[in-house]
Motif scaffolding. Structure first.
Motif, PDB file in Angstrom:
ATOM      1  N   ASP A  61     109.070  79.695  87.849  1.00  0.00           N
ATOM      2  CA  ASP A  61     109.582  78.835  86.787  1.00  0.00           C
ATOM      3  C   ASP A  61     109.051  77.412  86.926  1.00  0.00           C
ATOM      4  O   ASP A  61     108.748  76.745  85.932  1.00  0.00           O
ATOM      5  CB  ASP A  61     111.116  78.826  86.793  1.00  0.00           C
ATOM      6  N   ARG A  62     108.900  76.951  88.161  1.00  0.00           N
ATOM      7  CA  ARG A  62     108.324  75.616  88.360  1.00  0.00           C
ATOM      8  C   ARG A  62     106.884  75.560  87.873  1.00  0.00           C
ATOM      9  O   ARG A  62     106.468  74.581  87.252  1.00  0.00           O
ATOM     10  CB  ARG A  62     108.387  75.229  89.845  1.00  0.00           C
ATOM     11  N   GLU A  63     106.113  76.602  88.168  1.00  0.00           N
ATOM     12  CA  GLU A  63     104.727  76.625  87.697  1.00  0.00           C
ATOM     13  C   GLU A  63     104.669  76.687  86.179  1.00  0.00           C
ATOM     14  O   GLU A  63     103.814  76.055  85.553  1.00  0.00           O
ATOM     15  CB  GLU A  63     103.986  77.821  88.308  1.00  0.00           C
ATOM     16  N   ARG A  64     105.593  77.443  85.564  1.00  0.00           N
ATOM     17  CA  ARG A  64     105.639  77.495  84.097  1.00  0.00           C
ATOM     18  C   ARG A  64     105.913  76.116  83.523  1.00  0.00           C
ATOM     19  O   ARG A  64     105.253  75.693  82.567  1.00  0.00           O
ATOM     20  CB  ARG A  64     106.725  78.480  83.646  1.00  0.00           C
ATOM     21  N   ARG A  65     106.866  75.385  84.113  1.00  0.00           N
ATOM     22  CA  ARG A  65     107.182  74.054  83.610  1.00  0.00           C
ATOM     23  C   ARG A  65     106.016  73.079  83.824  1.00  0.00           C
ATOM     24  O   ARG A  65     105.742  72.238  82.970  1.00  0.00           O
ATOM     25  CB  ARG A  65     108.453  73.512  84.284  1.00  0.00           C
ATOM     26  N   ARG A  66     105.328  73.213  84.975  1.00  0.00           N
ATOM     27  CA  ARG A  66     104.154  72.365  85.205  1.00  0.00           C
ATOM     28  C   ARG A  66     103.071  72.647  84.178  1.00  0.00           C
ATOM     29  O   ARG A  66     102.418  71.725  83.664  1.00  0.00           O
ATOM     30  CB  ARG A  66     103.614  72.578  86.626  1.00  0.00           C
ATOM     31  N   SER A  67     102.874  73.920  83.855  1.00  0.00           N
ATOM     32  CA  SER A  67     101.876  74.289  82.840  1.00  0.00           C
ATOM     33  C   SER A  67     102.242  73.697  81.478  1.00  0.00           C
ATOM     34  O   SER A  67     101.384  73.171  80.762  1.00  0.00           O
ATOM     35  CB  SER A  67     101.764  75.814  82.734  1.00  0.00           C
ATOM     36  N   GLU A  68     103.513  73.779  81.144  1.00  0.00           N
ATOM     37  CA  GLU A  68     103.970  73.217  79.868  1.00  0.00           C
ATOM     38  C   GLU A  68     103.732  71.713  79.824  1.00  0.00           C
ATOM     39  O   GLU A  68     103.327  71.172  78.777  1.00  0.00           O
ATOM     40  CB  GLU A  68     105.451  73.532  79.661  1.00  0.00           C
ATOM     41  N   ARG A  69     103.963  71.029  80.940  1.00  0.00           N
ATOM     42  CA  ARG A  69     103.722  69.583  80.976  1.00  0.00           C
ATOM     43  C   ARG A  69     102.235  69.268  80.832  1.00  0.00           C
ATOM     44  O   ARG A  69     101.860  68.315  80.135  1.00  0.00           O
ATOM     45  CB  ARG A  69     104.280  68.981  82.272  1.00  0.00           C
ATOM     46  N   ARG A  70     101.381  70.054  81.498  1.00  0.00           N
ATOM     47  CA  ARG A  70      99.938  69.814  81.383  1.00  0.00           C
ATOM     48  C   ARG A  70      99.439  70.077  79.967  1.00  0.00           C
ATOM     49  O   ARG A  70      98.588  69.343  79.451  1.00  0.00           O
ATOM     50  CB  ARG A  70      99.177  70.681  82.390  1.00  0.00           C
ATOM     51  N   ILE A  71      99.965  71.114  79.326  1.00  0.00           N
ATOM     52  CA  ILE A  71      99.568  71.414  77.942  1.00  0.00           C
ATOM     53  C   ILE A  71     100.013  70.287  77.019  1.00  0.00           C
ATOM     54  O   ILE A  71      99.257  69.830  76.154  1.00  0.00           O
ATOM     55  CB  ILE A  71     100.161  72.772  77.499  1.00  0.00           C
ATOM     56  N   LYS A  72     101.233  69.815  77.208  1.00  0.00           N
ATOM     57  CA  LYS A  72     101.731  68.710  76.384  1.00  0.00           C
ATOM     58  C   LYS A  72     100.915  67.440  76.610  1.00  0.00           C
ATOM     59  O   LYS A  72     100.566  66.733  75.666  1.00  0.00           O
ATOM     60  CB  LYS A  72     103.207  68.451  76.698  1.00  0.00           C
ATOM     61  N   ALA A  73     100.583  67.153  77.865  1.00  0.00           N
ATOM     62  CA  ALA A  73      99.829  65.944  78.197  1.00  0.00           C
ATOM     63  C   ALA A  73      98.415  65.991  77.636  1.00  0.00           C
ATOM     64  O   ALA A  73      97.796  64.942  77.409  1.00  0.00           O
ATOM     65  CB  ALA A  73      99.784  65.752  79.711  1.00  0.00           C
ATOM     66  N   ALA A  74      97.886  67.190  77.406  1.00  0.00           N
ATOM     67  CA  ALA A  74      96.520  67.322  76.876  1.00  0.00           C
ATOM     68  C   ALA A  74      96.397  66.768  75.455  1.00  0.00           C
ATOM     69  O   ALA A  74      95.313  66.362  75.033  1.00  0.00           O
ATOM     70  CB  ALA A  74      96.079  68.786  76.904  1.00  0.00           C
ATOM     71  N   GLY A  75      97.504  66.754  74.733  1.00  0.00           N
ATOM     72  CA  GLY A  75      97.483  66.182  73.388  1.00  0.00           C
ATOM     73  C   GLY A  75      96.891  67.091  72.326  1.00  0.00           C
ATOM     74  O   GLY A  75      96.351  66.600  71.318  1.00  0.00           O
ATOM     75  N   PHE A  76      96.984  68.394  72.504  1.00  0.00           N
ATOM     76  CA  PHE A  76      96.487  69.306  71.471  1.00  0.00           C
ATOM     77  C   PHE A  76      97.266  69.101  70.177  1.00  0.00           C
ATOM     78  O   PHE A  76      98.491  68.951  70.206  1.00  0.00           O
ATOM     79  CB  PHE A  76      96.622  70.760  71.921  1.00  0.00           C
ATOM     80  N   VAL A 141      93.719  68.252  81.527  1.00  0.00           N
ATOM     81  CA  VAL A 141      92.938  68.433  80.301  1.00  0.00           C
ATOM     82  C   VAL A 141      93.307  67.351  79.295  1.00  0.00           C
ATOM     83  O   VAL A 141      94.477  66.948  79.207  1.00  0.00           O
ATOM     84  CB  VAL A 141      93.198  69.834  79.689  1.00  0.00           C
ATOM     85  N   LYS A 142      92.317  66.892  78.529  1.00  0.00           N
ATOM     86  CA  LYS A 142      92.570  65.951  77.436  1.00  0.00           C
ATOM     87  C   LYS A 142      91.794  66.393  76.206  1.00  0.00           C
ATOM     88  O   LYS A 142      90.603  66.667  76.280  1.00  0.00           O
ATOM     89  CB  LYS A 142      92.146  64.537  77.839  1.00  0.00           C
ATOM     90  N   TYR A 143      92.492  66.450  75.077  1.00  0.00           N
ATOM     91  CA  TYR A 143      91.878  66.768  73.779  1.00  0.00           C
ATOM     92  C   TYR A 143      91.810  65.496  72.952  1.00  0.00           C
ATOM     93  O   TYR A 143      92.772  64.722  72.894  1.00  0.00           O
ATOM     94  CB  TYR A 143      92.721  67.823  73.056  1.00  0.00           C
ATOM     95  N   VAL A 144      90.677  65.283  72.287  1.00  0.00           N
ATOM     96  CA  VAL A 144      90.526  64.108  71.433  1.00  0.00           C
ATOM     97  C   VAL A 144      89.496  64.393  70.355  1.00  0.00           C
ATOM     98  O   VAL A 144      88.526  65.137  70.579  1.00  0.00           O
ATOM     99  CB  VAL A 144      90.106  62.875  72.287  1.00  0.00           C
ATOM    100  N   LEU A 145      89.717  63.837  69.182  1.00  0.00           N
ATOM    101  CA  LEU A 145      88.715  63.911  68.121  1.00  0.00           C
ATOM    102  C   LEU A 145      87.576  62.961  68.470  1.00  0.00           C
ATOM    103  O   LEU A 145      87.789  61.870  69.003  1.00  0.00           O
ATOM    104  CB  LEU A 145      89.321  63.531  66.776  1.00  0.00           C
ATOM    105  N   ALA A 146      86.355  63.361  68.132  1.00  0.00           N
ATOM    106  CA  ALA A 146      85.190  62.548  68.469  1.00  0.00           C
ATOM    107  C   ALA A 146      85.297  61.142  67.883  1.00  0.00           C
ATOM    108  O   ALA A 146      85.037  60.146  68.571  1.00  0.00           O
ATOM    109  CB  ALA A 146      83.913  63.238  67.977  1.00  0.00           C
ATOM    110  N   ALA A 147      85.688  61.050  66.619  1.00  0.00           N
ATOM    111  CA  ALA A 147      85.784  59.740  65.969  1.00  0.00           C
ATOM    112  C   ALA A 147      86.838  58.866  66.641  1.00  0.00           C
ATOM    113  O   ALA A 147      86.632  57.661  66.834  1.00  0.00           O
ATOM    114  CB  ALA A 147      86.110  59.910  64.489  1.00  0.00           C
TER     115      ALA A 147
END
Length: 261
Positions: A61-76, A141-147
């Protein structure tokens, strides 16, 4: 409560466990220990087996929560999963190659990825889904539009904080740049983007999605030598996925319209 307290009744034991889990910040064990204890009793688990079940549940469960935080932080901008991608609708995309990329060895090795194709062919879906896989695998991970990225770099240069901004982007193990090629970049913007790519070269991965082939990038990067250098940075030791020219979204819209008619 003393550590070696004995003779607790069942309700008192449950209260003690609840308080201990709260104190030790073990939320999964706190919420699941009664159910796991009941299951262990039915299945006649040993004490070691019961303890293993409790600890594995907490770790998972801790790893699941860490994954969720990393996905959220990526900014998809939205959730996209490989399991939702329709490979049959776009046979141009090699499913086996995509599933190999999902293992994230390319991220581990700092290699680039280019997803090239027309609008509506699944580029952003693949970019976000593979970025999500990397986040779930433990990578920053970080997501960003090129512009947006170029505008941020230009503003940072004007405010004399360019090195700080480039260093911040350098901390990500995977940088996903979407919609590269949708707009022409002036020489300054292209040079700043080149700095980011150079900083990451062979040390951290860059994944881009573009609606134009490499030959057409001269419309985005109008200085030929700079354009060639950027293509080199994004292809050396990298993977190139071509999603083709047939719009999946357009096909779906036409299918719905035909069904409605």
């Amino acid at each position: 409560m003393t550590i070696h307290q004995r003779g607790l009744t069942e309700p008192a034991a449950e209260t003690a466990i609840d308080q201990a889990c709260k104190m030790l910040r073990l939320p999964t064990m706190r919420s699941q220990f009664v159910a796991i204890a009941d299951a262990a009793e039915r299945e006649q688990l040993t004490y070691r087996g019961f303890l293993a079940e409790l600890l594995m549940g907490e770790c998972e469960d801790r790893e699941r929560r860490r994954s969720e935080r990393r996905i959220k932080a990526a900014g998809f901008p939205r959730q996209k999963w490989l399991s939702d991608f329709d490979f049959e609708a776009n046979p141009d995309i090699p499913a086996a190659t995509i599933h190999t990329l999902a293992k994230c060895e390319w991220v581990k090795n700092g290699h680039p990825l280019c997803v090239i194709g027309d609008s509506g062919t699944g580029k952003s879906h693949l970019l976000i889904a593979l970025g999500t896989e990397a986040a779930m695998a433990g990578y920053r991970v970080k997501y960003v539009l090129a512009a947006k990225l170029v505008n941020e770099l230009v503003e940072a240069a004007d405010e004399m904080i360019l090195n700080k901004t480039i260093a911040r982007y350098s901390r990500y193990e995977l940088l996903c740049i979407d919609e590269l090629g949708y707009m022409e970049l002036d020489k300054r913007g292209a040079q700043l983007l080149f700095q980011v790519l150079t900083e990451r070269e062979e040390t951290a991965s860059v994944a881009i999605a573009s609606n134009d082939s490499f030959g057409g990038w001269t419309k985005t990067f109008t200085e030929p030598r700079l354009c060639a250098a950027i293509v080199d940075r994004l292809t050396f030791n990298g993977s190139i996925i071509e999603t083709g020219t047939s719009s999946y979204r357009l096909a779906q819209t036409r299918a719905r319209q035909a069904s409605g008619a």
